[in-house]
Design a protein around this motif. Structure first.
Motif, mmCIF file in Angstrom:
data_model
loop_
_atom_site.group_PDB
_atom_site.id
_atom_site.type_symbol
_atom_site.label_atom_id
_atom_site.label_comp_id
_atom_site.label_asym_id
_atom_site.label_seq_id
_atom_site.Cartn_x
_atom_site.Cartn_y
_atom_site.Cartn_z
ATOM 1 N N GLU A 19 7.337 20.894 29.831
ATOM 2 C CA GLU A 19 7.565 19.600 30.473
ATOM 3 C C GLU A 19 6.981 19.562 31.894
ATOM 4 O O GLU A 19 6.416 18.554 32.315
ATOM 5 N N GLU A 20 7.109 20.667 32.618
ATOM 6 C CA GLU A 20 6.612 20.739 33.989
ATOM 7 C C GLU A 20 5.096 20.882 34.080
ATOM 8 O O GLU A 20 4.479 20.390 35.020
ATOM 9 N N GLU A 21 4.493 21.551 33.102
ATOM 10 C CA GLU A 21 3.073 21.903 33.198
ATOM 11 C C GLU A 21 2.133 21.026 32.375
ATOM 12 O O GLU A 21 0.980 20.847 32.743
ATOM 13 N N ALA A 22 2.603 20.501 31.253
ATOM 14 C CA ALA A 22 1.725 19.754 30.348
ATOM 15 C C ALA A 22 1.705 18.273 30.715
ATOM 16 O O ALA A 22 2.653 17.747 31.299
ATOM 17 N N ASP A 23 0.633 17.616 30.324
ATOM 18 C CA ASP A 23 0.502 16.188 30.616
ATOM 19 C C ASP A 23 0.712 15.337 29.359
ATOM 20 O O ASP A 23 0.161 14.252 29.236
ATOM 21 N N HIS A 24 1.496 15.864 28.418
ATOM 22 C CA HIS A 24 1.733 15.154 27.167
ATOM 23 C C HIS A 24 3.113 15.536 26.622
ATOM 24 O O HIS A 24 3.725 16.489 27.085
ATOM 25 N N GLN A 25 3.544 14.780 25.623
ATOM 26 C CA GLN A 25 4.817 15.048 24.965
ATOM 27 C C GLN A 25 4.647 16.169 23.940
ATOM 28 O O GLN A 25 3.600 16.273 23.301
ATOM 29 N N PRO A 26 5.667 17.017 23.762
ATOM 30 C CA PRO A 26 5.575 18.083 22.763
ATOM 31 C C PRO A 26 5.653 17.540 21.337
ATOM 32 O O PRO A 26 6.196 16.459 21.110
ATOM 33 N N ILE A 27 5.092 18.302 20.422
ATOM 34 C CA ILE A 27 5.159 17.998 18.987
ATOM 35 C C ILE A 27 5.818 19.197 18.325
ATOM 36 O O ILE A 27 5.439 20.341 18.584
ATOM 37 N N VAL A 28 6.807 18.947 17.460
ATOM 38 C CA VAL A 28 7.498 20.056 16.791
ATOM 39 C C VAL A 28 6.691 20.546 15.597
ATOM 40 O O VAL A 28 5.889 19.812 15.015
ATOM 41 N N TRP A 29 6.908 21.804 15.251
ATOM 42 C CA TRP A 29 6.277 22.405 14.074
ATOM 43 C C TRP A 29 7.014 21.932 12.829
ATOM 44 O O TRP A 29 8.243 22.012 12.753
ATOM 45 N N SER A 30 6.291 21.442 11.830
ATOM 46 C CA SER A 30 6.912 21.007 10.575
ATOM 47 C C SER A 30 7.301 22.233 9.750
ATOM 48 O O SER A 30 6.768 23.331 9.956
ATOM 49 N N LYS A 31 8.214 22.056 8.823
ATOM 50 C CA LYS A 31 8.651 23.178 7.965
ATOM 51 C C LYS A 31 7.481 23.791 7.203
ATOM 52 O O LYS A 31 7.458 24.983 6.961
ATOM 53 N N GLU A 32 6.510 22.973 6.841
ATOM 54 C CA GLU A 32 5.341 23.472 6.119
ATOM 55 C C GLU A 32 4.508 24.414 6.985
ATOM 56 O O GLU A 32 3.700 25.187 6.465
ATOM 57 N N GLU A 33 4.688 24.370 8.290
ATOM 58 C CA GLU A 33 3.907 25.195 9.213
ATOM 59 C C GLU A 33 4.662 26.437 9.704
ATOM 60 O O GLU A 33 4.170 27.138 10.583
ATOM 61 N N TRP A 34 5.807 26.721 9.153
ATOM 62 C CA TRP A 34 6.607 27.843 9.632
ATOM 63 C C TRP A 34 5.989 29.203 9.333
ATOM 64 O O TRP A 34 6.482 30.222 9.779
ATOM 65 N N GLY A 35 4.879 29.237 8.632
ATOM 66 C CA GLY A 35 4.126 30.477 8.436
ATOM 67 C C GLY A 35 3.148 30.737 9.575
ATOM 68 O O GLY A 35 2.462 31.758 9.605
ATOM 69 N N THR A 36 3.096 29.842 10.538
ATOM 70 C CA THR A 36 2.193 29.946 11.689
ATOM 71 C C THR A 36 2.745 30.928 12.716
ATOM 72 O O THR A 36 3.934 30.911 13.022
ATOM 73 N N HIS A 49 18.359 25.288 20.554
ATOM 74 C CA HIS A 49 17.204 24.511 20.994
ATOM 75 C C HIS A 49 16.110 24.395 19.929
ATOM 76 O O HIS A 49 15.040 23.867 20.211
ATOM 77 N N TYR A 50 16.355 24.894 18.731
ATOM 78 C CA TYR A 50 15.338 24.843 17.679
ATOM 79 C C TYR A 50 14.793 23.433 17.470
ATOM 80 O O TYR A 50 13.610 23.254 17.198
ATOM 81 N N HIS A 51 15.651 22.427 17.581
ATOM 82 C CA HIS A 51 15.213 21.052 17.322
ATOM 83 C C HIS A 51 14.131 20.598 18.311
ATOM 84 O O HIS A 51 13.387 19.665 18.024
ATOM 85 N N LEU A 52 13.996 21.286 19.435
ATOM 86 C CA LEU A 52 12.958 20.950 20.395
ATOM 87 C C LEU A 52 11.593 21.500 19.988
ATOM 88 O O LEU A 52 10.567 21.037 20.489
ATOM 89 N N TYR A 53 11.602 22.472 19.082
ATOM 90 C CA TYR A 53 10.373 23.179 18.704
ATOM 91 C C TYR A 53 10.029 23.063 17.217
ATOM 92 O O TYR A 53 8.857 23.036 16.865
ATOM 93 N N PHE A 54 11.060 23.060 16.378
ATOM 94 C CA PHE A 54 10.859 23.144 14.924
ATOM 95 C C PHE A 54 11.559 21.998 14.213
ATOM 96 O O PHE A 54 12.661 21.611 14.568
ATOM 97 N N GLU A 55 10.893 21.493 13.171
ATOM 98 C CA GLU A 55 11.486 20.439 12.325
ATOM 99 C C GLU A 55 12.720 20.983 11.634
ATOM 100 O O GLU A 55 12.793 22.113 11.231
#
Length: 103
Positions: free
Chosen positions: A42-59, A97-103
């Protein structure tokens, strides 16, 4: 070591979360960069975060601040708050805080 954005120490603890077990960082999907935490993004980026979808949890999107091993989101969620590589403990309250990062 992987570059982590935010005010962090040698074990990737940031100024917002800095107990002995606050040693993971998360790669944000929106910018493909590791940040100490949601507030660091929030302090460093110039955009809103996007959470990882469940399909991407292998990333690979979690970095252990002790051994610097990258974990997949699923590996992290299944590791019982302990790095599968170096056995360092992770903060179990991060789950709140998972809801801030992961679907």
């Amino acid at each position: 070591m992987m570059k982590v954005i935010g005010s962090i120490d040698n074990h990737t603890r940031c100024k917002h979360y800095h107990t002995d077990i606050d040693i993971i960082t998360i790669k944000f999907k929106c910018c493909d960069s590791y940040y100490g935490c949601y507030f660091c993004h929030e302090e460093e980026a110039d955009h809103q975060p996007i959470v990882w979808s469940k399909e991407e949890w292998g990333t690979k999107a979690i970095l252990c601040g002790n051994c610097h091993k990258e974990l997949t989101i699923r590996e992290y969620q299944d590791c019982n708050y302990k790095c599968p590589n170096c056995q360092s403990h992770f903060n179990p309250r991060c789950k709140n805080h998972y809801h801030l990062y992961f679907e």
